[in-house]
Design a protein around this motif. Sequence first.
Motif, PDB file in Angstrom:
ATOM      1  N   THR A  68       0.877  16.787   9.125  1.00  0.00           N
ATOM      2  CA  THR A  68       1.098  17.489  10.392  1.00  0.00           C
ATOM      3  C   THR A  68       1.836  16.604  11.381  1.00  0.00           C
ATOM      4  O   THR A  68       2.724  17.069  12.120  1.00  0.00           O
ATOM      5  CB  THR A  68      -0.249  17.928  10.981  1.00  0.00           C
ATOM      6  OG1 THR A  68      -0.950  18.725  10.025  1.00  0.00           O
ATOM      7  CG2 THR A  68      -0.044  18.732  12.253  1.00  0.00           C
ATOM      8  N   GLU A  69       1.518  15.320  11.394  1.00  0.00           N
ATOM      9  CA  GLU A  69       2.212  14.384  12.273  1.00  0.00           C
ATOM     10  C   GLU A  69       3.693  14.277  11.913  1.00  0.00           C
ATOM     11  O   GLU A  69       4.561  14.238  12.792  1.00  0.00           O
ATOM     12  CB  GLU A  69       1.549  13.010  12.177  1.00  0.00           C
ATOM     13  CG  GLU A  69       2.216  11.937  13.021  1.00  0.00           C
ATOM     14  CD  GLU A  69       1.626  10.567  12.772  1.00  0.00           C
ATOM     15  OE1 GLU A  69       2.216   9.585  13.256  1.00  0.00           O
ATOM     16  OE2 GLU A  69       0.580  10.490  12.097  1.00  0.00           O
TER      17      GLU A  69
ATOM     18  N   GLY B 252       9.602  16.220  13.169  1.00  0.00           N
ATOM     19  CA  GLY B 252      10.789  16.810  12.570  1.00  0.00           C
ATOM     20  C   GLY B 252      11.083  16.347  11.159  1.00  0.00           C
ATOM     21  O   GLY B 252      12.208  16.503  10.685  1.00  0.00           O
ATOM     22  N   LEU B 253      10.100  15.795  10.482  1.00  0.00           N
ATOM     23  CA  LEU B 253      10.266  15.310   9.108  1.00  0.00           C
ATOM     24  C   LEU B 253       9.510  16.212   8.153  1.00  0.00           C
ATOM     25  O   LEU B 253       8.398  16.652   8.457  1.00  0.00           O
ATOM     26  CB  LEU B 253       9.755  13.876   8.973  1.00  0.00           C
ATOM     27  CG  LEU B 253      10.432  12.827   9.853  1.00  0.00           C
ATOM     28  CD1 LEU B 253       9.727  11.480   9.721  1.00  0.00           C
ATOM     29  CD2 LEU B 253      11.908  12.684   9.486  1.00  0.00           C
ATOM     30  N   HIS B 254      10.111  16.491   6.988  1.00  0.00           N
ATOM     31  CA  HIS B 254       9.458  17.330   5.985  1.00  0.00           C
ATOM     32  C   HIS B 254       8.558  16.455   5.115  1.00  0.00           C
ATOM     33  O   HIS B 254       9.039  15.504   4.483  1.00  0.00           O
ATOM     34  CB  HIS B 254      10.496  18.040   5.122  1.00  0.00           C
ATOM     35  CG  HIS B 254       9.959  19.234   4.404  1.00  0.00           C
ATOM     36  ND1 HIS B 254       8.925  19.158   3.503  1.00  0.00           N
ATOM     37  CD2 HIS B 254      10.308  20.543   4.469  1.00  0.00           C
ATOM     38  CE1 HIS B 254       8.667  20.365   3.024  1.00  0.00           C
ATOM     39  NE2 HIS B 254       9.496  21.223   3.603  1.00  0.00           N
TER      40      HIS B 254
ATOM     41  N   MET C  28      -3.756  11.790   2.690  1.00  0.00           N
ATOM     42  CA  MET C  28      -2.816  11.905   3.806  1.00  0.00           C
ATOM     43  C   MET C  28      -2.846  13.298   4.416  1.00  0.00           C
ATOM     44  O   MET C  28      -2.832  13.455   5.644  1.00  0.00           O
ATOM     45  CB  MET C  28      -1.389  11.596   3.326  1.00  0.00           C
ATOM     46  CG  MET C  28      -1.109  10.160   3.001  1.00  0.00           C
ATOM     47  SD  MET C  28       0.620   9.961   2.481  1.00  0.00           S
ATOM     48  CE  MET C  28       0.593   8.259   1.949  1.00  0.00           C
ATOM     49  N   ARG C  29      -2.927  14.298   3.547  1.00  0.00           N
ATOM     50  CA  ARG C  29      -2.923  15.665   4.060  1.00  0.00           C
ATOM     51  C   ARG C  29      -4.200  15.970   4.832  1.00  0.00           C
ATOM     52  O   ARG C  29      -4.164  16.604   5.890  1.00  0.00           O
ATOM     53  CB  ARG C  29      -2.751  16.649   2.912  1.00  0.00           C
ATOM     54  CG  ARG C  29      -2.570  18.082   3.358  1.00  0.00           C
ATOM     55  CD  ARG C  29      -1.881  18.905   2.306  1.00  0.00           C
ATOM     56  NE  ARG C  29      -1.324  20.121   2.873  1.00  0.00           N
ATOM     57  CZ  ARG C  29      -0.422  20.864   2.276  1.00  0.00           C
ATOM     58  NH1 ARG C  29       0.065  20.510   1.108  1.00  0.00           N
ATOM     59  NH2 ARG C  29       0.027  21.958   2.836  1.00  0.00           N
TER      60      ARG C  29
END
Length: 250
Positions: free
Chosen positions: A122-123, A128-130, A115-116
């Motif tokens: 980044t998306e 606005g999500l951590h 995923m990273r």
Amino acid sequence: MRWLAGWGRIVWLGAVLLVLALSPSSYGRPRMRAALARHLYLDTAPILLGFTLLCALLTLVITRIVVVTAASYGLSQYALEMVIRVLVLELIPLTAALFVALRCTIPNGAALADMRRSGHFTELQGRGLHPLAVEVLPRMLAGLFSVVTLAALSCAVAIVLAYLAVYGPTPAGLPAYTRVFGRIFNPSVSLIFVLKTLFFSLAVSIIPLASALHDGDAGGSRESAALQGLVRMFAVLLLLEAVSLMGNYI
């Protein structure tokens, strides 16, 4: 230096995840609660029955071997105590931790590394999500819950089956069995058992995820991330097991 940096990153990320886990604000978002519920189910329910049956079979086999061997040497009075110490105190918590690691947390760590690399984190940040709160924390909590659940249920099954294997389906052996059980699980041994299970669950829940994210930053492959997490986790589990043995028997 790379080895020290890798462990430093794991400790830092583990501390961040523990702070997030203890923070009520982490559970305020509906997406976080939905992800947590999904991972709790996926990391526990599919393996619960299989692991419990495996521990039941292991209990019956080990109990039979120990009872027959002790009887042949005239040590039958120590057979049940040995079974409880070997199975409940040592084997089942360690087996539950390794089972959850191989089945859940190491694959989850490799998935996070993918995923990273693919830009999913980044998306999430752009929306606005951590990423740690949305993707990593639910997997860490699910691994912790899975280890504790599997260990607790399997220990209960092992205790019942050990009694049945020695005394049979009769309540006549309950007084002697409860005395043996109470002599083994004194306050210090009980505390060490609870702490060992908790630290096992933390180790298999945090180290594979943190190792995968660290190796993903370093450009490692999915297989490399899984292998690094397995080696580091296994080293910590051995250290915890050695410390618990020293506390119980020295």
